[in-house]
Design a protein around this motif. Structure first.
Motif, PDB file in Angstrom:
ATOM      1  N   ASP A 154       0.835  -1.199   0.000  1.00 48.56           N
ATOM      2  CA  ASP A 154       0.000   0.000   0.000  1.00 48.56           C
ATOM      3  C   ASP A 154       0.874   1.254   0.000  1.00 48.56           C
ATOM      4  OD1 ASP A 154      -2.950   0.718   0.302  1.00 48.56           O
ATOM      5  OD2 ASP A 154      -2.026   2.009   1.806  1.00 48.56           O
ATOM      6  N   THR A 155       0.474   2.256  -0.762  1.00 44.13           N
ATOM      7  CA  THR A 155       1.256   3.498  -0.809  1.00 44.13           C
ATOM      8  C   THR A 155       1.303   4.182   0.558  1.00 44.13           C
ATOM      9  OG1 THR A 155      -0.732   4.644  -1.610  1.00 44.13           O
ATOM     10  CG2 THR A 155       0.899   3.946  -3.266  1.00 44.13           C
ATOM     11  N   GLY A 156       0.252   4.021   1.346  1.00 41.99           N
ATOM     12  CA  GLY A 156       0.251   4.609   2.683  1.00 41.99           C
ATOM     13  C   GLY A 156       1.316   3.990   3.576  1.00 41.99           C
ATOM     14  N   ASP A 157       1.505   2.678   3.456  1.00 39.19           N
ATOM     15  CA  ASP A 157       2.553   2.011   4.216  1.00 39.19           C
ATOM     16  C   ASP A 157       3.939   2.485   3.780  1.00 39.19           C
ATOM     17  OD1 ASP A 157       0.946   0.441   5.874  1.00 39.19           O
ATOM     18  OD2 ASP A 157       0.848  -1.209   4.445  1.00 39.19           O
ATOM     19  N   VAL A 158       4.135   2.616   2.462  1.00 41.37           N
ATOM     20  CA  VAL A 158       5.420   3.083   1.949  1.00 41.37           C
ATOM     21  C   VAL A 158       5.675   4.525   2.395  1.00 41.37           C
ATOM     22  CG1 VAL A 158       6.783   3.537  -0.134  1.00 41.37           C
ATOM     23  CG2 VAL A 158       5.311   1.519  -0.019  1.00 41.37           C
ATOM     24  N   ALA A 159       4.648   5.347   2.357  1.00 42.80           N
ATOM     25  CA  ALA A 159       4.781   6.740   2.803  1.00 42.80           C
ATOM     26  C   ALA A 159       5.198   6.806   4.267  1.00 42.80           C
ATOM     27  CB  ALA A 159       3.470   7.489   2.591  1.00 42.80           C
ATOM     28  N   ARG A 160       4.618   5.952   5.080  1.00 44.31           N
ATOM     29  CA  ARG A 160       4.975   5.929   6.505  1.00 44.31           C
ATOM     30  C   ARG A 160       6.454   5.596   6.682  1.00 44.31           C
ATOM     31  NH1 ARG A 160       5.332   1.468   9.149  1.00 44.31           N
ATOM     32  NH2 ARG A 160       3.821   0.371   7.841  1.00 44.31           N
ATOM     33  N   ARG A 161       6.946   4.590   5.952  1.00 43.95           N
ATOM     34  CA  ARG A 161       8.350   4.221   6.090  1.00 43.95           C
ATOM     35  C   ARG A 161       9.276   5.320   5.565  1.00 43.95           C
ATOM     36  NH1 ARG A 161      12.082   3.352   8.945  1.00 43.95           N
ATOM     37  NH2 ARG A 161      13.929   2.296   8.112  1.00 43.95           N
ATOM     38  N   LEU A 162       8.892   5.975   4.486  1.00 46.76           N
ATOM     39  CA  LEU A 162       9.691   7.088   3.969  1.00 46.76           C
ATOM     40  C   LEU A 162       9.765   8.226   4.982  1.00 46.76           C
ATOM     41  CD1 LEU A 162       8.462   7.138   0.263  1.00 46.76           C
ATOM     42  CD2 LEU A 162      10.815   6.711   1.020  1.00 46.76           C
ATOM     43  N   ALA A 163       8.665   8.474   5.665  1.00 45.61           N
ATOM     44  CA  ALA A 163       8.659   9.513   6.702  1.00 45.61           C
ATOM     45  C   ALA A 163       9.621   9.150   7.826  1.00 45.61           C
ATOM     46  CB  ALA A 163       7.246   9.705   7.250  1.00 45.61           C
ATOM     47  N   GLU A 164       9.647   7.879   8.196  1.00 47.46           N
ATOM     48  CA  GLU A 164      10.555   7.435   9.252  1.00 47.46           C
ATOM     49  C   GLU A 164      12.011   7.604   8.830  1.00 47.46           C
ATOM     50  OE1 GLU A 164       7.497   4.020  11.020  1.00 47.46           O
ATOM     51  OE2 GLU A 164       9.209   3.445   9.769  1.00 47.46           O
ATOM     52  N   ILE A 165      12.302   7.306   7.569  1.00 43.91           N
ATOM     53  CA  ILE A 165      13.672   7.471   7.070  1.00 43.91           C
ATOM     54  C   ILE A 165      14.043   8.950   7.030  1.00 43.91           C
ATOM     55  CG2 ILE A 165      15.159   7.195   5.039  1.00 43.91           C
ATOM     56  CD1 ILE A 165      13.582   4.616   4.416  1.00 43.91           C
ATOM     57  N   ALA A 166      13.098   9.787   6.600  1.00 44.64           N
ATOM     58  CA  ALA A 166      13.350  11.231   6.550  1.00 44.64           C
ATOM     59  C   ALA A 166      13.640  11.782   7.942  1.00 44.64           C
ATOM     60  CB  ALA A 166      12.156  11.950   5.933  1.00 44.64           C
ATOM     61  N   GLU A 167      12.986  11.231   8.940  1.00 42.31           N
ATOM     62  CA  GLU A 167      13.156  11.708  10.317  1.00 42.31           C
ATOM     63  C   GLU A 167      14.407  11.137  10.980  1.00 42.31           C
ATOM     64  OE1 GLU A 167       8.324  12.006  10.998  1.00 42.31           O
ATOM     65  OE2 GLU A 167       9.464  10.330  11.828  1.00 42.31           O
ATOM     66  N   GLY A 168      14.898  10.021  10.467  1.00 45.51           N
ATOM     67  CA  GLY A 168      16.053   9.374  11.068  1.00 45.51           C
ATOM     68  C   GLY A 168      17.318   9.619  10.264  1.00 45.51           C
ATOM     69  N   GLY A 169      18.253   8.678  10.383  1.00 45.32           N
ATOM     70  CA  GLY A 169      19.515   8.800   9.669  1.00 45.32           C
ATOM     71  C   GLY A 169      19.467   8.095   8.328  1.00 45.32           C
ATOM     72  N   ARG A 170      20.614   8.020   7.695  1.00 43.67           N
ATOM     73  CA  ARG A 170      20.730   7.426   6.371  1.00 43.67           C
ATOM     74  C   ARG A 170      20.466   5.930   6.425  1.00 43.67           C
ATOM     75  NH1 ARG A 170      25.447   5.252   3.540  1.00 43.67           N
ATOM     76  NH2 ARG A 170      25.061   5.304   1.285  1.00 43.67           N
ATOM     77  N   VAL A 171      19.715   5.433   5.442  1.00 42.64           N
ATOM     78  CA  VAL A 171      19.482   4.004   5.243  1.00 42.64           C
ATOM     79  C   VAL A 171      20.087   3.665   3.888  1.00 42.64           C
ATOM     80  CG1 VAL A 171      17.755   2.217   4.904  1.00 42.64           C
ATOM     81  CG2 VAL A 171      17.363   3.985   6.620  1.00 42.64           C
ATOM     82  N   GLU A 172      21.161   2.909   3.893  1.00 38.29           N
ATOM     83  CA  GLU A 172      21.873   2.674   2.634  1.00 38.29           C
ATOM     84  C   GLU A 172      20.976   2.011   1.596  1.00 38.29           C
ATOM     85  OE1 GLU A 172      25.967   0.619   0.901  1.00 38.29           O
ATOM     86  OE2 GLU A 172      25.541   0.592   3.049  1.00 38.29           O
ATOM     87  N   LEU A 173      20.340   0.908   1.964  1.00 37.87           N
ATOM     88  CA  LEU A 173      19.466   0.182   1.044  1.00 37.87           C
ATOM     89  C   LEU A 173      18.525  -0.684   1.858  1.00 37.87           C
ATOM     90  CD1 LEU A 173      18.717  -0.684  -1.872  1.00 37.87           C
ATOM     91  CD2 LEU A 173      20.446  -2.483  -1.666  1.00 37.87           C
ATOM     92  N   GLU A 174      17.221  -0.529   1.594  1.00 33.52           N
ATOM     93  CA  GLU A 174      16.226  -1.287   2.366  1.00 33.52           C
ATOM     94  C   GLU A 174      15.076  -1.689   1.456  1.00 33.52           C
ATOM     95  OE1 GLU A 174      12.939   0.097   5.549  1.00 33.52           O
ATOM     96  OE2 GLU A 174      15.012   0.337   6.260  1.00 33.52           O
TER      97      GLU A 174
END
Length: 243
Positions: A154-174
């Motif tokens: 779901d795009t909503g689930d992906v959006a949530r994870r992107l928000a978490e990455i934006a708020e945190g540090g670098r994620v090389e590849l996930e």
């Protein structure tokens, strides 16, 4: 902590969900679009307005896709991104395993993003894309389904994870995948049932390495089934609100 975030592809399938999701989390969000009202205007093909759009952003989430122009438009964006800004790129699970030309292009972009110190989130196919396949392939009295599985997310689930990455540090590849690996036949049958339609379904098999890559599950990530919205939940929601 509030961040200033620029989202490319703000009017796309993911961007339309991502921008409000980020705002709901308290961030200062600007969406990038060539012409849509309510967004920052910039053209990734020509570079017009891109330096101004990027300036001042703590995080840039690159969710725009432009087909065969993706590598060029990403290069245009990268020229304006500073080392102290966090670039997050939205890619696709399997770009390194399924030899689709579009995937190969995305994989080359990933290498550039990694070299620049950005983050990469690979997602499986969105529910909407699988829905489009189901609708088109079952339109005739005799329906077809590709003889492999999907793991729709779901795009909503992906959006949530992107928000978490934006708020945190670098994620090389996930990798980020939907909650279930399901055969296309199973998914299409659910689509027909909820749509109130009946069709005989026959498998569609094609020769070649691309179809073989899908059959081998190169586009799946069963060990990263982090999405929460099931296919049936998506279909029920869409039936209630087709817009």
């Amino acid at each position: 902590m509030t961040k200033s975030i620029l989202v490319t592809g703000a009017t796309g399938t993911l961007g339309r969900v991502l921008v409000p999701a980020l705002r709901d989390r308290g961030h200062d969000v600007r969406g990038l679009s060539r012409s849509a009202p309510g967004h920052v205007h910039g053209d990734l093909r020509t570079g017009a307005g891109i330096p101004e759009a990027v300036d001042g952003a703590d995080v840039i989430i690159h969710a725009a896709t432009d087909g065969r122009h993706d590598e060029a438009t990403t290069s245009t964006l990268l020229r304006s991104v500073r080392d102290d800004q966090h670039l997050v790129y939205v890619s696709i699970v399997g770009v390194d395993r399924v030899p689709l030309p579009y995937y190969r292009s995305k994989y080359r972009i990933e290498q550039t993003i990694r070299a620049s110190g950005g983050s990469i989130l690979r997602a499986t196919q969105f529910h909407g894309l699988v829905h489009a396949f189901a609708r088109v392939l079952t339109k005739a009295p005799l329906g077809f389904y590709p003889a492999f599985a999907f793991q729709p997310v779901d795009t909503g689930d992906v959006a949530r994870r992107l928000a978490e990455i934006a708020e945190g540090g670098r994620v090389e590849l996930e990798d980020f995948a939907g909650p279930e690996v399901r055969s296309a036949r199973d998914l299409f049958e659910s689509y027909l049932r909820i749509a109130g339609k009946r069709r005989p379904l026959v498998p569609l098999r094609l020769p070649g390495k691309i179809f073989g890559g899908y059959r081998a599950g190169g586009h799946l990530a069963p060990d990263r089934a982090l999405g929460t919205v099931t296919w049936e939940a998506f279909l029920t929601r869409r039936a209630a609100d087709p817009a």
